[in-house]
Design an enzyme around this catalytic site. Structure first.
Site, mmCIF file in Angstrom:
data_model
loop_
_atom_site.group_PDB
_atom_site.id
_atom_site.type_symbol
_atom_site.label_atom_id
_atom_site.label_comp_id
_atom_site.label_asym_id
_atom_site.label_seq_id
_atom_site.Cartn_x
_atom_site.Cartn_y
_atom_site.Cartn_z
ATOM 1 N N CYS A 113 -26.367 6.067 -5.168
ATOM 2 C CA CYS A 113 -26.745 5.004 -5.277
ATOM 3 C C CYS A 113 -24.659 4.739 -4.417
ATOM 4 O O CYS A 113 -24.353 5.205 -4.729
ATOM 5 C CB CYS A 113 -26.290 4.464 -6.433
ATOM 6 S SG CYS A 113 -27.873 4.136 -7.102
ATOM 7 N N CYS A 195 -30.788 2.840 -3.386
ATOM 8 C CA CYS A 195 -30.361 1.692 -4.601
ATOM 9 C C CYS A 195 -28.644 1.415 -4.131
ATOM 10 O O CYS A 195 -28.530 1.774 -3.881
ATOM 11 C CB CYS A 195 -29.896 2.694 -5.924
ATOM 12 S SG CYS A 195 -29.406 4.486 -5.911
#
Length: 260
Positions: A113, A195
């Protein structure tokens, strides 16, 4: 003394039939070879990259052993075979995502992420950025993108050979060719797995930066992008930089005083 003429007639007939069958086979084989060679020359795109299979294997080994050694458990031999099997002996204008599913299972990779970088028409700049920020990933910094970057490939239906003469052009021949479908699939998966904070490198000074003409962060196409992102409750920020040359220099030398 027995008459041998019937036997001679049978022998002559057999020889004639053998010659006839042989001639038919030669014609069929010749027509097929002519069609096959014609197919190799009919497409409007560049042919398969020379040494395609060797390059795929070499890049796979380099990536899994040096670039991202945490992926050293990936089987590069199987990856190469799955890549080739995805398109070989198939109509080069009938590619589907399913053709690449066995390959995708072998190269499954998750980007952490906050480390994803998208780009459009800014490939060099985006890649210079991720070279400096080594923990950031464009699509080409992933295993599959790294392997296939700037390569071209196709085969022919019914042939176990790659076509090195020509491959379908995505506009002039067909959009569902194996190269286009491949990049559509890996791009979609790359986006779906993103993400956290996602960075996008666009050139707002050129037309069609995002589907429409745009000249800055306030341009129409960038505004379209801003609205789409915000409608999905995602924070959007855009920074104008009117000197791509200076920007590239700062990416290469982030400590330069002119970049502060």
């Amino acid at each position: 003394m027995a008459d041998s003429r019937p036997k001679k007639a049978k022998i002559c007939l057999c020889i004639f039939l053998c010659l006839l069958v042989g001639g038919i086979i030669a014609v069929v084989v010749g027509v097929r070879m002519w069609r096959h060679s014609s197919e190799h020359m009919k497409w409007n795109g560049t042919g398969s990259t020379a040494r395609f299979q060797e390059i795929v294997l070499e890049r796979c080994y380099k990536y899994t052993q040096s670039v991202q050694p945490e992926l050293r458990d990936r089987d590069c031999q199987k990856i190469r075979e799955a890549f080739r099997n995805a398109f070989i002996s198939k109509d080069p204008c009938s590619a589907t995502e399913e053709d690449y599913h066995p390959l995708m299972k072998l190269v499954n990779q998750m980007v952490p992420c906050d480390k994803t970088v998208f780009w459009s028409k800014t490939k060099e700049l985006a890649h210079q950025y991720t070279k400096v920020q080594r923990d950031m990933f464009t699509l080409e910094d992933t295993l599959m993108g790294y392997i296939a970057d700037d390569l071209n490939w196709c085969g022919d239906a019914g042939s176990y050979e790659m076509n090195y003469q020509s491959c379908p052009h995505w506009k002039k021949d067909c959009s569902n060719n194996f190269v286009s479908v491949f990049w559509d699939l890996v791009s979609k998966r790359f986006a779906e797995n993103a993400c956290g904070v996602v960075q996008v490198v666009l050139n707002g000074s050129i037309s069609n930066a995002f589907d429409r003409n745009s000249d800055s962060c306030s341009g129409s196409s960038i505004n379209d992008l801003r609205q789409i992102i915000r409608q999905r409750n995602i924070k959007f920020t855009c920074q104008d930089n009117y000197s791509s040359g200076k920007f590239l220099q700062c990416v290469k030398k982030p400590g330069d005083s002119s970049c502060r």
